[in-house]
Motif scaffolding. Structure first.
Motif, PDB file in Angstrom:
ATOM      1  N   ALA A  40       0.798  -1.217   0.000  1.00  0.00           N
ATOM      2  CA  ALA A  40       0.000   0.000   0.000  1.00  0.00           C
ATOM      3  C   ALA A  40       0.830   1.264   0.000  1.00  0.00           C
ATOM      4  N   TYR A  41       1.468   1.525   1.073  1.00  0.00           N
ATOM      5  CA  TYR A  41       2.111   2.823   1.201  1.00  0.00           C
ATOM      6  C   TYR A  41       3.244   2.982   0.208  1.00  0.00           C
ATOM      7  N   PHE A  42       4.139   2.004   0.211  1.00  0.00           N
ATOM      8  CA  PHE A  42       5.348   2.160  -0.579  1.00  0.00           C
ATOM      9  C   PHE A  42       5.127   1.892  -2.043  1.00  0.00           C
ATOM     10  N   ALA A 164      11.234  13.998   8.541  1.00  0.00           N
ATOM     11  CA  ALA A 164      11.571  15.141   7.678  1.00  0.00           C
ATOM     12  C   ALA A 164      10.876  15.025   6.318  1.00  0.00           C
ATOM     13  N   HIS A 165      10.743  13.799   5.811  1.00  0.00           N
ATOM     14  CA  HIS A 165      10.042  13.596   4.535  1.00  0.00           C
ATOM     15  C   HIS A 165       8.567  14.007   4.665  1.00  0.00           C
ATOM     16  N   GLU A 166       7.932  13.597   5.758  1.00  0.00           N
ATOM     17  CA  GLU A 166       6.517  13.963   5.945  1.00  0.00           C
ATOM     18  C   GLU A 166       6.369  15.459   6.159  1.00  0.00           C
ATOM     19  N   VAL A 167       7.286  16.047   6.909  1.00  0.00           N
ATOM     20  CA  VAL A 167       7.265  17.507   7.072  1.00  0.00           C
ATOM     21  C   VAL A 167       7.480  18.164   5.712  1.00  0.00           C
ATOM     22  N   GLY A 168       8.254  17.517   4.863  1.00  0.00           N
ATOM     23  CA  GLY A 168       8.442  18.004   3.489  1.00  0.00           C
ATOM     24  C   GLY A 168       7.109  18.098   2.757  1.00  0.00           C
ATOM     25  N   HIS A 169       6.239  17.119   2.989  1.00  0.00           N
ATOM     26  CA  HIS A 169       4.901  17.185   2.377  1.00  0.00           C
ATOM     27  C   HIS A 169       4.108  18.371   2.936  1.00  0.00           C
ATOM     28  N   HIS A 170       4.306  18.644   4.217  1.00  0.00           N
ATOM     29  CA  HIS A 170       3.634  19.804   4.805  1.00  0.00           C
ATOM     30  C   HIS A 170       4.131  21.096   4.153  1.00  0.00           C
ATOM     31  N   LEU A 200       6.368  14.636  -6.733  1.00  0.00           N
ATOM     32  CA  LEU A 200       5.983  15.162  -5.418  1.00  0.00           C
ATOM     33  C   LEU A 200       6.793  14.488  -4.313  1.00  0.00           C
ATOM     34  N   GLU A 201       6.920  13.176  -4.407  1.00  0.00           N
ATOM     35  CA  GLU A 201       7.652  12.418  -3.382  1.00  0.00           C
ATOM     36  C   GLU A 201       9.143  12.748  -3.386  1.00  0.00           C
ATOM     37  N   LEU A 202       9.704  12.861  -4.588  1.00  0.00           N
ATOM     38  CA  LEU A 202      11.133  13.169  -4.658  1.00  0.00           C
ATOM     39  C   LEU A 202      11.407  14.572  -4.128  1.00  0.00           C
ATOM     40  N   THR A 257       5.328   5.386  -7.707  1.00  0.00           N
ATOM     41  CA  THR A 257       4.707   6.594  -7.187  1.00  0.00           C
ATOM     42  C   THR A 257       5.647   7.376  -6.287  1.00  0.00           C
ATOM     43  N   HIS A 258       6.738   6.759  -5.872  1.00  0.00           N
ATOM     44  CA  HIS A 258       7.673   7.435  -4.966  1.00  0.00           C
ATOM     45  C   HIS A 258       9.053   7.629  -5.579  1.00  0.00           C
ATOM     46  N   GLY A 259       9.321   6.957  -6.681  1.00  0.00           N
ATOM     47  CA  GLY A 259      10.635   7.069  -7.297  1.00  0.00           C
ATOM     48  C   GLY A 259      11.498   5.858  -6.994  1.00  0.00           C
TER      49      GLY A 259
HETATM   50 ZN   LIG Z   1       5.783  10.870   0.840  1.00  0.00          ZN
END
Ligand SMILES: [Zn+2]
Length: 288
Positions: A40-42, A164-170, A200-202, A257-259
């Motif tokens: 799912a997520y990855f 930090a990655h999730e904060v990156g989405h913020h 977006l993910e990268l 979807t994430h690279g």
């Molecule tokens: Zn992400």
């Protein structure tokens, strides 16, 4: 990492043990959760879709057992608070110095099993995620065991990179990037939407690198030898190609979807080596 001198964030909500279900309270087998996590997520199902279709894993109505969570002084919780606190100070600096804007920090929610979010029911199996509608980062800390055991990415900086990655989405949400991507996604094919998702993910990975660089400038003691390598290893471990090969034996780039591992490493490194958000323009470059 050396976090001794770091002030803890005041924007952490501790919902662990507050009802719900999950790895610790039974109901869902660990195997199911692991498969769901990888799949799912990855592997690229949009977490929002999962959230909407999360019926089968839905927790029973929560009312009973609202026990207090573990003491907020436990080691992991303190770690999360300090890392988040550092991202607040660092992004405050970056917003003022690089963007001429005011940073508004997100809230981070620690939960166990499942929790309600403005984006639907959040599941541990989805891995950490960011919900723009309530500006919250959600993480079930058991994900760190997964990261270490299943993905072979150990170490405190690997764990900090996840935050930090999730904060990156913020940050993307604050800058309006995610809204633009969401709007565009509705008008294009699934393959094209996946390509936007990768960008977006990268970019979130690149922002994580910017965070680490600017945090390091402010506190030379923060990162220790090997920390960045730890983060790069984590980024490589959760590349779409490696995960697909593990779970299905072959690689389908259109479904990324994430690279790829290589791309995730490259953008995290680019953020770290430049310390500059402008270097994170994953949407304006042909070659990711
Ligand atoms: Zn992400």
């Amino acid at each position: 990492m050396r976090l001794d001198d770091e002030a803890e964030s005041q924007h952490v909500e501790d919902r662990r043990g507050a009802g719900g279900f999950g790895l610790r309270t039974g109901g869902v087998g660990i195997g199911t959760v692991i498969v769901a996590l990888a799949a799912a997520y990855f592997l690229g199902i949009d977490p929002m879709l999962l959230l909407q279709g999360a019926g089968s894993l839905q927790a029973p109505p929560q009312q009973a057992q609202q026990q207090a969570g573990p003491a907020a002084t436990d080691e992991m919780s303190v770690f999360v608070r300090k890392v988040l606190g550092n991202t607040e100070r660092t992004w405050d600096t970056v917003f003022r110095s690089q963007l001429g804007q005011q940073y508004q920090p997100p809230t981070l929610v620690m939960f166990s099993g499942a929790t309600q979010t403005a984006c639907g029911t959040g599941q541990a199996a989805m891995g950490p995620f960011y919900c723009p509608a309530d500006r919250r980062v959600y993480i079930d800390l058991s994900f760190y065991d997964e990261l270490r055991q299943r993905f072979g990415a150990a170490g405190d900086f690997a764990q900090a990179y996840v935050i930090a990655h999730e904060v990156g989405h913020h940050v993307q949400h604050l800058l309006g990037v995610s809204d633009q991507v969401d709007a565009a996604r509705r008008r294009i094919s699934e393959t094209q939407a996946n390509q936007l998702s990768v960008r977006l993910e990268l970019q979130a990975d690149c922002f994580a690198g910017v965070w680490a660089a600017v945090a390091q400038q402010a506190n030379q003691q923060l990162l220790e030898p090997g920390d960045i390598e730890e983060g790069l290893r984590a980024a490589a471990a959760i590349g779409d190609d490696r995960l697909q090969r593990q779970s299905q034996g072959h690689v389908v780039p259109e479904a990324f979807t994430h690279g790829s591992s290589e791309q995730r490493v490259r953008w995290l490194r680019r953020g770290f080596e430049s310390g500059n958000v402008e270097r994170c323009d994953t949407f304006g470059t042909r070659q990711l």
